[in-house]
Design a protein around this motif. Structure first.
Motif, PDB file in Angstrom:
ATOM      1  N   ILE A  25     -12.825 -23.268   5.324  1.00  0.00           N
ATOM      2  CA  ILE A  25     -13.205 -21.966   5.904  1.00  0.00           C
ATOM      3  C   ILE A  25     -12.023 -21.016   5.734  1.00  0.00           C
ATOM      4  O   ILE A  25     -10.934 -21.253   6.262  1.00  0.00           O
ATOM      5  CB  ILE A  25     -13.586 -22.114   7.396  1.00  0.00           C
ATOM      6  N   TYR A  26     -12.250 -19.965   4.966  1.00  0.00           N
ATOM      7  CA  TYR A  26     -11.140 -19.108   4.535  1.00  0.00           C
ATOM      8  C   TYR A  26     -10.983 -17.935   5.500  1.00  0.00           C
ATOM      9  O   TYR A  26     -11.950 -17.232   5.834  1.00  0.00           O
ATOM     10  CB  TYR A  26     -11.438 -18.593   3.124  1.00  0.00           C
ATOM     11  N   LEU A  27      -9.757 -17.710   5.937  1.00  0.00           N
ATOM     12  CA  LEU A  27      -9.466 -16.687   6.949  1.00  0.00           C
ATOM     13  C   LEU A  27      -9.400 -15.285   6.326  1.00  0.00           C
ATOM     14  O   LEU A  27      -8.650 -15.046   5.385  1.00  0.00           O
ATOM     15  CB  LEU A  27      -8.126 -17.012   7.619  1.00  0.00           C
ATOM     16  N   ALA A  28     -10.177 -14.367   6.892  1.00  0.00           N
ATOM     17  CA  ALA A  28     -10.278 -13.022   6.302  1.00  0.00           C
ATOM     18  C   ALA A  28      -9.641 -11.935   7.160  1.00  0.00           C
ATOM     19  O   ALA A  28      -9.836 -10.753   6.892  1.00  0.00           O
ATOM     20  CB  ALA A  28     -11.747 -12.692   6.037  1.00  0.00           C
ATOM     21  N   ASN A  29      -8.884 -12.313   8.191  1.00  0.00           N
ATOM     22  CA  ASN A  29      -8.185 -11.269   8.966  1.00  0.00           C
ATOM     23  C   ASN A  29      -6.998 -10.719   8.185  1.00  0.00           C
ATOM     24  O   ASN A  29      -6.583 -11.304   7.183  1.00  0.00           O
ATOM     25  CB  ASN A  29      -7.735 -11.824  10.318  1.00  0.00           C
ATOM     26  N   SER A  30      -6.432  -9.614   8.682  1.00  0.00           N
ATOM     27  CA  SER A  30      -5.402  -8.951   7.881  1.00  0.00           C
ATOM     28  C   SER A  30      -4.067  -9.694   7.897  1.00  0.00           C
ATOM     29  O   SER A  30      -3.136  -9.304   7.203  1.00  0.00           O
ATOM     30  CB  SER A  30      -5.222  -7.489   8.300  1.00  0.00           C
ATOM     31  N   MET A  31      -3.951 -10.782   8.664  1.00  0.00           N
ATOM     32  CA  MET A  31      -2.770 -11.634   8.473  1.00  0.00           C
ATOM     33  C   MET A  31      -2.838 -12.297   7.098  1.00  0.00           C
ATOM     34  O   MET A  31      -1.832 -12.750   6.562  1.00  0.00           O
ATOM     35  CB  MET A  31      -2.624 -12.685   9.581  1.00  0.00           C
ATOM     36  N   ASN A  32      -4.038 -12.322   6.529  1.00  0.00           N
ATOM     37  CA  ASN A  32      -4.206 -12.717   5.130  1.00  0.00           C
ATOM     38  C   ASN A  32      -3.843 -11.500   4.280  1.00  0.00           C
ATOM     39  O   ASN A  32      -4.559 -10.494   4.264  1.00  0.00           O
ATOM     40  CB  ASN A  32      -5.656 -13.137   4.888  1.00  0.00           C
ATOM     41  N   SER A  33      -2.735 -11.600   3.578  1.00  0.00           N
ATOM     42  CA  SER A  33      -2.193 -10.384   2.952  1.00  0.00           C
ATOM     43  C   SER A  33      -2.974  -9.913   1.733  1.00  0.00           C
ATOM     44  O   SER A  33      -2.667  -8.858   1.193  1.00  0.00           O
ATOM     45  CB  SER A  33      -0.716 -10.581   2.620  1.00  0.00           C
ATOM     46  N   LEU A  34      -4.013 -10.633   1.335  1.00  0.00           N
ATOM     47  CA  LEU A  34      -4.871 -10.102   0.265  1.00  0.00           C
ATOM     48  C   LEU A  34      -5.519  -8.791   0.705  1.00  0.00           C
ATOM     49  O   LEU A  34      -5.715  -7.882  -0.090  1.00  0.00           O
ATOM     50  CB  LEU A  34      -5.969 -11.110  -0.091  1.00  0.00           C
ATOM     51  N   ARG A  35      -5.841  -8.704   2.005  1.00  0.00           N
ATOM     52  CA  ARG A  35      -6.460  -7.484   2.535  1.00  0.00           C
ATOM     53  C   ARG A  35      -5.545  -6.280   2.300  1.00  0.00           C
ATOM     54  O   ARG A  35      -5.987  -5.190   1.951  1.00  0.00           O
ATOM     55  CB  ARG A  35      -6.722  -7.643   4.044  1.00  0.00           C
ATOM     56  N   ILE A  36      -4.255  -6.512   2.512  1.00  0.00           N
ATOM     57  CA  ILE A  36      -3.276  -5.423   2.405  1.00  0.00           C
ATOM     58  C   ILE A  36      -3.267  -4.841   0.986  1.00  0.00           C
ATOM     59  O   ILE A  36      -3.076  -3.634   0.795  1.00  0.00           O
ATOM     60  CB  ILE A  36      -1.866  -5.960   2.766  1.00  0.00           C
ATOM     61  N   GLU A  37      -3.483  -5.716  -0.013  1.00  0.00           N
ATOM     62  CA  GLU A  37      -3.466  -5.241  -1.411  1.00  0.00           C
ATOM     63  C   GLU A  37      -4.540  -4.193  -1.661  1.00  0.00           C
ATOM     64  O   GLU A  37      -4.330  -3.243  -2.403  1.00  0.00           O
ATOM     65  CB  GLU A  37      -3.614  -6.414  -2.375  1.00  0.00           C
ATOM     66  N   GLY A  38      -5.702  -4.374  -1.049  1.00  0.00           N
ATOM     67  CA  GLY A  38      -6.747  -3.361  -1.211  1.00  0.00           C
ATOM     68  C   GLY A  38      -6.447  -2.123  -0.396  1.00  0.00           C
ATOM     69  O   GLY A  38      -6.603  -0.982  -0.863  1.00  0.00           O
ATOM     70  N   GLN A  39      -5.988  -2.353   0.844  1.00  0.00           N
ATOM     71  CA  GLN A  39      -5.756  -1.221   1.734  1.00  0.00           C
ATOM     72  C   GLN A  39      -4.605  -0.341   1.266  1.00  0.00           C
ATOM     73  O   GLN A  39      -4.557   0.840   1.572  1.00  0.00           O
ATOM     74  CB  GLN A  39      -5.522  -1.729   3.167  1.00  0.00           C
ATOM     75  N   LYS A  40      -3.674  -0.913   0.502  1.00  0.00           N
ATOM     76  CA  LYS A  40      -2.530  -0.102   0.067  1.00  0.00           C
ATOM     77  C   LYS A  40      -2.963   1.002  -0.899  1.00  0.00           C
ATOM     78  O   LYS A  40      -2.238   1.971  -1.106  1.00  0.00           O
ATOM     79  CB  LYS A  40      -1.445  -0.979  -0.558  1.00  0.00           C
ATOM     80  N   THR A  41      -4.168   0.844  -1.486  1.00  0.00           N
ATOM     81  CA  THR A  41      -4.608   1.866  -2.441  1.00  0.00           C
ATOM     82  C   THR A  41      -4.865   3.209  -1.757  1.00  0.00           C
ATOM     83  O   THR A  41      -4.923   4.231  -2.422  1.00  0.00           O
ATOM     84  CB  THR A  41      -5.888   1.433  -3.195  1.00  0.00           C
ATOM     85  N   VAL A  42      -5.002   3.190  -0.428  1.00  0.00           N
ATOM     86  CA  VAL A  42      -5.278   4.463   0.246  1.00  0.00           C
ATOM     87  C   VAL A  42      -4.113   5.442   0.082  1.00  0.00           C
ATOM     88  O   VAL A  42      -4.307   6.632  -0.132  1.00  0.00           O
ATOM     89  CB  VAL A  42      -5.671   4.249   1.731  1.00  0.00           C
ATOM     90  N   GLY A  43      -2.893   4.919   0.143  1.00  0.00           N
ATOM     91  CA  GLY A  43      -1.716   5.779  -0.033  1.00  0.00           C
ATOM     92  C   GLY A  43      -1.606   6.281  -1.462  1.00  0.00           C
ATOM     93  O   GLY A  43      -1.244   7.436  -1.711  1.00  0.00           O
ATOM     94  N   ILE A  44      -1.935   5.399  -2.398  1.00  0.00           N
ATOM     95  CA  ILE A  44      -1.865   5.772  -3.818  1.00  0.00           C
ATOM     96  C   ILE A  44      -2.936   6.824  -4.116  1.00  0.00           C
ATOM     97  O   ILE A  44      -2.688   7.799  -4.825  1.00  0.00           O
ATOM     98  CB  ILE A  44      -2.032   4.515  -4.697  1.00  0.00           C
ATOM     99  N   GLU A  45      -4.092   6.632  -3.484  1.00  0.00           N
ATOM    100  CA  GLU A  45      -5.170   7.605  -3.662  1.00  0.00           C
ATOM    101  C   GLU A  45      -4.786   8.977  -3.120  1.00  0.00           C
ATOM    102  O   GLU A  45      -5.089  10.011  -3.733  1.00  0.00           O
ATOM    103  CB  GLU A  45      -6.405   7.095  -2.919  1.00  0.00           C
ATOM    104  N   ILE A  46      -4.111   8.985  -1.980  1.00  0.00           N
ATOM    105  CA  ILE A  46      -3.681  10.268  -1.399  1.00  0.00           C
ATOM    106  C   ILE A  46      -2.744  10.976  -2.369  1.00  0.00           C
ATOM    107  O   ILE A  46      -2.911  12.161  -2.667  1.00  0.00           O
ATOM    108  CB  ILE A  46      -3.010  10.056  -0.017  1.00  0.00           C
ATOM    109  N   ALA A  47      -1.760  10.251  -2.889  1.00  0.00           N
ATOM    110  CA  ALA A  47      -0.817  10.862  -3.838  1.00  0.00           C
ATOM    111  C   ALA A  47      -1.572  11.389  -5.061  1.00  0.00           C
ATOM    112  O   ALA A  47      -1.355  12.516  -5.513  1.00  0.00           O
ATOM    113  CB  ALA A  47       0.239   9.839  -4.256  1.00  0.00           C
TER     114      ALA A  47
END
Ligand SMILES: *Cc1c(COP(=O)(O)O)cnc(C)c1O
Length: 452
Positions: free
Chosen positions: A229-251
């Motif tokens: 059973i794979y953990l999908a909370n943001s302590m799983n840093s894969l989530r962060i990789e997607g969310q970081k695009t928000v800053g790149i998108e703003i720029a």
């Protein structure tokens, strides 16, 4: 017809990997079932070695990312996968689970900015997304990695998360899209109807527990000790990789100019860490030459990060989170604390808080200028207002507020506000509907009274 992109290089897996945020030297495959450093227990982060990325110069990267906006070439129409080389390059096209997330509006809040005294005010509307919050940005990445793991014969059978509402909606949707079972742990009675019904509709296994978010988080960590059973909370840093695009998108949306300030509502502190990570990558690769100052906005009733900030981050403070209208950030012991401290420290950032009355008033005020803000965005706007009043954010500063969810997920909050029935809130902007007989004279008299 969709055209298919060229396959990714085989060497990516050696240059993109999990590593310990505290500096332990081991590298771990992003396709391993692992959430913390086996040596010291700290969180992991996905690290992208910079040298291979420097094979393209800054202007080539800008051009590449700009060229993919709005394309139908799979998977680049997604705001996240349009930056695929910076996210998870080693995924096969057929394993990417995307519903064209990202590329959200960044619009000029002209009237609101003028009223608040910061005319160069912009709103990044992350709620305009498939499940109505920024959580889609991280979930497309995590579920795609799981799909590839399963395709390669991994023993993972299901994905699971604890949620204050939006995480579960995003996980349930992306898991259902990929045909992967999802198990959702929710604090019973503490999420909005709209948030609860999303995973229910998507066929997830929804377990409502008699506890708060932090209690659900403990249970899901225990359940996911079982590696199937794979953990999908943001302590799983894969989530962060997607969310970081928000800053790149703003720029990108500012033609690669960096705003002076970005204000963001925070709970578990994954999103602010992600924002910082995106800007750091752009700095390292020369796409930008300075960092924005980040402001973490907390609800006063769930404010452990604010309390820690007040001590100069001498220690991580945890609190028992109280009931707040901003239920998605009702978190007392934030998982990504260390990453977020770094984000604040390295951007000369600030942590500030807002009361229930302040957040509700700020949201209602913004709505009167054409928005439909969720309570978390209300927290960010209330904090913005405070920092302007205090002279910290100046009238000439270019400021972005990250709106994290769609207001339509929080209609109970809106109805309560305009019915003046919210606890601790004075509804100074209440605008209830007026009920009239179907009679033209009565209607004309009412209009006369209102518009003169
Ligand atoms: C999850 C969430 C947040 C907080 O993000 P963290 O990464 O937990 O700090 C803020 N607003 C909304 C609407 C959310 O769903």
């Amino acid at each position: 017809m969709l055209s298919v992109a060229e396959p990714q290089s085989q060497t990516d897996s050696q240059t993109v990997y999990f590593r310990c945020i505290a500096g332990c030297s081991a590298k771990h495959s992003i396709f391993d079932v692992i959430y913390r450093c086996p040596s010291c227990g700290s969180l992991l982060e996905v690290h992208h070695e910079r040298e291979p990325l420097k094979k393209r110069d800054a202007s080539q990267w800008r051009q590449l990312f700009d060229s993919r906006v709005g394309t139908t070439t799979w998977p680049y129409g997604s705001g996240v996968w349009g930056m695929r080389e910076w996210v998870i390059p080693s995924l096969a096209d057929e394993n990417i689970v995307s519903m064209c997330e990202g590329n959200t509006n960044l619009f000029w809040a002209e009237r609101l900015g003028k009223q608040l005294g910061v005319p160069d005010l912009w709103i990044k509307l992350c709620g305009i997304s498939h499940t109505g919050s920024f959580k889609d940005l991280g979930m497309t990445v995590l579920v795609s990695v799981v799909k590839q793991m399963m395709a390669q014969g991994s023993s993972v059978k299901a994905v699971a998360c604890a949620s204050t509402g939006d995480t579960s909606a995003a996980l349930a949707a992306y898991a259902a899209y990929a045909g992967i079972p999802a198990i959702i742990f929710l604090p019973a009675g503490k999420v909005s109807t709209a948030q609860l019904i999303q995973p229910v509709a998507n066929g997830a296994h929804v377990l409502a527990l008699d506890t708060d978010f932090d209690g659900c988080m403990k249970i899901v960590q225990e359940v996911t000790q079982d590696k199937s059973i794979y953990l999908a909370n943001s302590m799983n840093s894969l989530r962060i990789e997607g969310q970081k695009t928000v800053g790149i998108e703003i720029a990108k949306q500012f033609d690669w100019e960096v705003p002076d300030w970005i204000v963001i509502p925070v709970g578990n502190l994954g999103n602010i860490s992600a924002l910082h990570k995106g800007f750091q990558l752009m700095m390292d690769l020369g796409l930008i030459t300075r960092m924005p100052r980040l402001v973490a906005a907390q609800a006063a009733r769930a404010n452990p990060f604010y309390e820690s900030f007040k001590t100069g981050f001498k220690e991580k403070i945890s609190v028992t989170a109280q009931n707040t209208l901003a239920n998605a950030i009702r978190i007392g012991s934030p998982v990504s604390y260390e990453k977020a401290v770094k984000a604040i420290a390295e951007t000369d950032g600030i942590v500030e808080q807002a009361t229930e009355n302040e957040l509700a008033a700020a949201a209602a005020h913004a709505d009167l200028t054409g928005m439909f803000t969720c309570p978390h965005t209300g927290v960010a706007l209330a904090v913005l207002t405070k920092l302007i009043k205090r002279g910290v954010i100046k009238s000439s500063d270019k400021t972005v507020v990250i709106s994290t969810a769609h207001g339509l997920k929080f209609t109970d909050f809106k109805v309560g506000y305009h019915e003046s029935s919210l606890e601790e809130v004075t509804s100074q902007y209440a605008n209830p509907a007026v009920y009239l007989p179907a009679n033209a004279d009565a209607v004309k008299a009412e209009i006369e009274k209102r518009i003169s």
